[in-house]
Scaffold this active site. Structure first.
Site: not given
Length: 367
Positions: A25, A27, A59, A102, A185, A233, A327
């Protein structure tokens, strides 16, 4: 002669994935009021043609104040659900790759600006900002506006919001749910003694710090179809002395396994600005290996996995069951194709792209 392990199928719960490459995932900071836009259709559509085995939606906040930024995706009302539905319908028209989502709450790391605008926290009294919440009223940075510590009513509200979002995900026909318990988070904030200073049943001992993330997992597992995977995760370590570490991660993974978790995706860091991360190729693989050795769970490794032989070795040695690309697959959206060509594997590609197969790799694409 056996083929490459990277291109062998593997089951996660009742879902069989065609190879060991998953799209992590990521963002995009491109939503409007929590709603996906055309950017997400292009972004996810591209990755759905990559040849990987699973695509994971970024996310996705379970409440508006759980978004990392004002431009994050949510799944907390009919409008946000409809926006995801439009995107998924478009992607699935051209790809049958399984899609996971996610579900997340950013906790004290919410209410920030876009990364390309510096990513600083936005105060509650400014446009695009709001009051954050956390296990304890301790900011991520000392200069941040302090979060409010969640009381029992607040905990129940957040837990129930995760369950409601999971039911929405089921209604969307998504193939799996991943809970975001990593990168500093909210769920990670409960796990780490650096951010969780509570003195009630949700703080102190490891058992207490795991309590709320496990309650969230149980609520989501009950809300999502039993024949579809729910995974977690996690950050294997905070990379800060006295923080969350690999031994605690193993204990958490064991508790998740006992509750019916289908897999764990092992990342690291993100909780404390003091983190000292030894970044390098495969730097997080030892964390995945520790959980793989201690549990029967399928384990996903992630972090600077860029080389085809490197990925094959991670799977072949049993350090992990899957490798996740983030990435690297943004930079090269055909990474799985190129890995298959290099290692002698096969990937699925759309009919429209079959003629791109190089002459020397006539058997690259599956029929």
């Amino acid at each position: 002669m056996a083929g490459p392990r990277l291109f062998e199928p593997k089951a996660v719960g009742a879902l069989t994935l065609s190879n060991r490459i998953v799209v992590a995932p990521m963002c995009q900071y491109s939503a409007v009021d929590g709603c996906m836009t055309d950017w997400h259709q292009m972004h996810l559509g591209t990755l759905a043609l990559s040849g990987a085995a699973l695509l994971t939606i970024e996310a996705t906040a379970v409440v508006p104040e759980g978004r990392i930024s004002y431009a994050d995706v949510g799944l907390y009302d009919d409008a946000t659900e409809a926006a995801i539905a439009r995107t998924i319908e478009s992607v699935r028209r051209w790809s049958d790759m399984p899609i996971a989502i996610q579900l997340a709450h950013a906790g004290r790391k919410a209410s920030t600006d876009l990364p390309w605008k510096g990513g600083a926290q936005i105060a509650p009294d400014h446009a695009h900002g709001w009051q954050t919440v956390a296990p304890s009223p301790i900011g991520f940075h000392h200069k941040d506006h302090a979060p409010l510590g969640l009381d029992k009513v607040g905990l129940d509200r957040v837990r129930d919001a995760f369950a409601v979002s999971a039911r929405r995900a089921a209604r969307l026909g998504l193939d799996a749910v991943q809970l975001h318990g990593a990168h500093g988070y909210l769920l990670h904030q409960f796990l780490s003694p650096l951010s969780n200073r509570r003195e009630d049943d949700y703080g102190g001992s490891l058992e207490n710090r795991m309590r709320f993330p496990l309650e969230v997992f149980d609520a989501v597992r009950a809300a999502f179809p039993a024949d579809k995977p729910v995974t977690m995760r996690l950050s294997g370590t905070d990379w800060v002395e006295g923080g969350w570490d690999v031994a605690q991660s193993v204990a958490f993974a064991e508790a998740l396994e006992a509750r019916g978790c289908s897999a764990v995706h092992v990342s690291s860091g993100g909780l404390d600005p003091r983190q000292d991360i030894p970044v390098g190729p495969s730097y997080q693989v030892p964390l995945a290996r520790a959980i793989k050795q201690a549990t029967g769970l399928p384990v996903v490794a992630v972090g600077m996995i860029t080389d085809y032989e490197q990925a094959e070795a991670i799977i072949g040695t049993g350090d992990a069951d899957f490798v996740a690309l983030a990435r690297g697959i943004l930079y090269d959206p055909r990474w799985p194709w190129h890995a298959a060509a290099h290692l002698g594997g096969k990937v699925k590609a759309p009919n429209q792209y079959l003629r791109s197969q190089p002459r020397q790799h006539r058997d690259l694409f599956e029929a």
